[in-house]
Design a protein around this motif. Structure first.
Motif, short mmCIF file in Angstrom:
data_model
loop_
_atom_site.label_atom_id
_atom_site.label_comp_id
_atom_site.label_asym_id
_atom_site.label_seq_id
_atom_site.Cartn_x
_atom_site.Cartn_y
_atom_site.Cartn_z
N VAL A 31 0.85 -1.20 0.00
CA VAL A 31 0.00 0.00 0.00
C VAL A 31 0.88 1.24 0.00
O VAL A 31 0.67 2.18 -0.77
CB VAL A 31 -0.97 -0.01 1.20
N GLY A 32 1.90 1.28 0.86
CA GLY A 32 2.81 2.41 0.91
C GLY A 32 3.59 2.59 -0.38
O GLY A 32 3.79 3.70 -0.86
N TYR A 33 4.01 1.47 -0.97
CA TYR A 33 4.81 1.52 -2.19
C TYR A 33 4.02 2.13 -3.35
O TYR A 33 4.55 2.90 -4.15
CB TYR A 33 5.28 0.11 -2.56
N PHE A 34 2.75 1.78 -3.45
CA PHE A 34 1.95 2.23 -4.58
C PHE A 34 1.30 3.60 -4.38
O PHE A 34 0.62 4.09 -5.27
CB PHE A 34 0.89 1.18 -4.95
N GLN A 35 1.50 4.21 -3.21
CA GLN A 35 0.97 5.55 -2.99
C GLN A 35 1.91 6.58 -3.59
O GLN A 35 3.13 6.45 -3.53
CB GLN A 35 0.80 5.83 -1.49
N GLU A 36 1.35 7.63 -4.14
CA GLU A 36 2.13 8.73 -4.71
C GLU A 36 2.90 9.42 -3.57
O GLU A 36 2.29 9.80 -2.56
CB GLU A 36 1.20 9.73 -5.40
N PRO A 37 4.22 9.57 -3.69
CA PRO A 37 4.97 10.24 -2.62
C PRO A 37 4.56 11.70 -2.41
O PRO A 37 4.53 12.18 -1.29
CB PRO A 37 6.42 10.17 -3.10
N LYS A 38 4.19 12.40 -3.50
CA LYS A 38 3.83 13.81 -3.38
C LYS A 38 2.33 13.95 -3.17
O LYS A 38 1.53 13.17 -3.69
CB LYS A 38 4.26 14.57 -4.63
N PHE A 39 1.98 14.99 -2.40
CA PHE A 39 0.59 15.23 -2.06
C PHE A 39 0.32 16.73 -2.12
O PHE A 39 1.11 17.53 -1.65
CB PHE A 39 0.31 14.70 -0.64
N HIS A 40 -0.80 17.09 -2.71
CA HIS A 40 -1.23 18.50 -2.76
C HIS A 40 -2.73 18.54 -2.50
O HIS A 40 -3.50 17.82 -3.13
CB HIS A 40 -0.95 19.11 -4.13
N LYS A 41 -3.11 19.38 -1.56
CA LYS A 41 -4.54 19.57 -1.30
C LYS A 41 -4.74 20.93 -0.65
O LYS A 41 -3.88 21.43 0.05
CB LYS A 41 -5.09 18.47 -0.39
N GLU A 42 -5.92 21.46 -0.91
CA GLU A 42 -6.29 22.77 -0.36
C GLU A 42 -7.67 22.65 0.24
O GLU A 42 -8.54 21.96 -0.30
CB GLU A 42 -6.28 23.78 -1.50
N THR A 43 -7.87 23.31 1.38
CA THR A 43 -9.18 23.34 2.00
C THR A 43 -9.47 24.77 2.44
O THR A 43 -8.55 25.48 2.86
CB THR A 43 -9.28 22.35 3.18
N SER A 44 -10.72 25.18 2.31
CA SER A 44 -11.11 26.54 2.69
C SER A 44 -12.37 26.50 3.54
O SER A 44 -13.20 25.61 3.38
CB SER A 44 -11.40 27.40 1.46
N GLU A 45 -12.47 27.50 4.41
CA GLU A 45 -13.67 27.60 5.23
C GLU A 45 -13.85 29.06 5.65
O GLU A 45 -12.89 29.74 5.99
CB GLU A 45 -13.52 26.71 6.47
N SER B 265 3.19 18.32 0.20
CA SER B 265 4.12 17.51 0.99
C SER B 265 4.61 16.32 0.18
O SER B 265 4.07 15.98 -0.87
CB SER B 265 3.45 17.04 2.28
N GLU B 266 5.65 15.70 0.72
CA GLU B 266 6.23 14.52 0.10
C GLU B 266 6.72 13.59 1.20
O GLU B 266 7.37 14.02 2.15
CB GLU B 266 7.39 14.92 -0.81
N ILE B 267 6.39 12.32 1.04
CA ILE B 267 6.83 11.29 1.99
C ILE B 267 7.66 10.29 1.20
O ILE B 267 7.15 9.61 0.31
CB ILE B 267 5.63 10.59 2.66
N THR B 268 8.94 10.19 1.54
CA THR B 268 9.81 9.27 0.81
C THR B 268 9.85 7.87 1.43
O THR B 268 10.23 6.92 0.77
CB THR B 268 11.25 9.84 0.72
N SER B 269 9.43 7.73 2.66
CA SER B 269 9.45 6.44 3.34
C SER B 269 8.20 5.63 2.99
O SER B 269 7.07 6.09 3.19
CB SER B 269 9.50 6.65 4.86
N ILE B 270 8.39 4.43 2.48
CA ILE B 270 7.27 3.57 2.11
C ILE B 270 6.40 3.21 3.32
O ILE B 270 5.17 3.33 3.25
CB ILE B 270 7.78 2.32 1.36
N PRO B 271 6.97 2.80 4.46
CA PRO B 271 6.11 2.50 5.61
C PRO B 271 5.33 3.72 6.11
O PRO B 271 4.17 3.60 6.49
CB PRO B 271 7.09 2.01 6.69
N VAL B 272 5.96 4.90 6.08
CA VAL B 272 5.25 6.11 6.53
C VAL B 272 4.12 6.44 5.56
O VAL B 272 3.02 6.82 5.97
CB VAL B 272 6.23 7.30 6.71
N ARG B 273 4.35 6.27 4.25
CA ARG B 273 3.28 6.48 3.27
C ARG B 273 2.13 5.52 3.52
O ARG B 273 0.96 5.88 3.41
CB ARG B 273 3.80 6.30 1.84
N GLY B 274 2.45 4.26 3.84
CA GLY B 274 1.42 3.28 4.16
C GLY B 274 0.60 3.70 5.37
O GLY B 274 -0.63 3.62 5.37
N ALA B 275 1.29 4.20 6.40
CA ALA B 275 0.60 4.65 7.61
C ALA B 275 -0.28 5.86 7.32
O ALA B 275 -1.43 5.93 7.79
CB ALA B 275 1.61 4.98 8.70
#
Length: 173
Positions: free
Chosen positions: A25-39, A139-149
């Protein structure tokens, strides 16, 4: 004895299978993440600004932050670099990248024991009566186990928790 061995082997294979699945699961997740939220919040930009930029108060507002140590400050006393100690151990070092009082605050995670990097931008736009708060995470997560978590916890969990914390502070005004 044979049943005990079968149970032990079966349990071992199950646990190994779960670990492999977690890593996959961690391996196949995209390392980079972008999201925006407004309220939109019924509060003045200055009040929201003072709340989000109060680095010293983070341990009182966020249960996962045990302590904050200011490493550097600007000439006016504004923290420009700080170390957060999370409840799961390790460390996270943040640096202030952009600072437009009552309008925009951008911080960057420059070093962490969790093999993560990223930036969070807080934008405040006056909308009478109140303020439109926008938080953007890159953000970016390079660790596979951390991406899985993070996948299991929700990749946008940090962003969601930040907005919830701000909303809870200013709701009911």
């Amino acid at each position: 004895m044979k049943r005990i061995l079968l149970f032990a082997f079966g349990t071992s294979f199950l646990l190994i299978g779960l670990v492999v699945l977690f890593l996959a699961v961690g391996y196949f997740q995209e390392p980079k993440f972008h999201k925006e939220t407004s309220e939109w919040l019924k509060a003045e930009p200055e009040d929201i600004w003072n709340f989000i930029t109060d680095i010293q108060d983070l341990p009182n507002r966020r249960k996962e932050v045990i302590s904050v140590k200011i490493l550097e400050t600007k000439a006016d006393g504004t923290p420009s670099k700080w170390l957060e100690t999370p409840d799961m151990g390790g460390y996270m070092i943040f640096e202030l990248r952009e600072f437009v009082p009552n309008r925009k605050w951008k911080i960057e995670l420059t070093d962490a024991s969790f093999k993560m990097r990223g930036s969070w931008t807080y934008s405040l736009e006056p909308k009478i009566p109140g303020t439109l708060v926008t938080i953007t995470e890159d953000s970016e997560i390079t660790s596979i186990p951390v991406r899985g978590a993070y996948y299991l916890a929700g990749r946008d969990a940090t962003l969601t928790k930040e907005m919830e914390m701000i909303r809870n502070r200013f709701s009911g005004r």
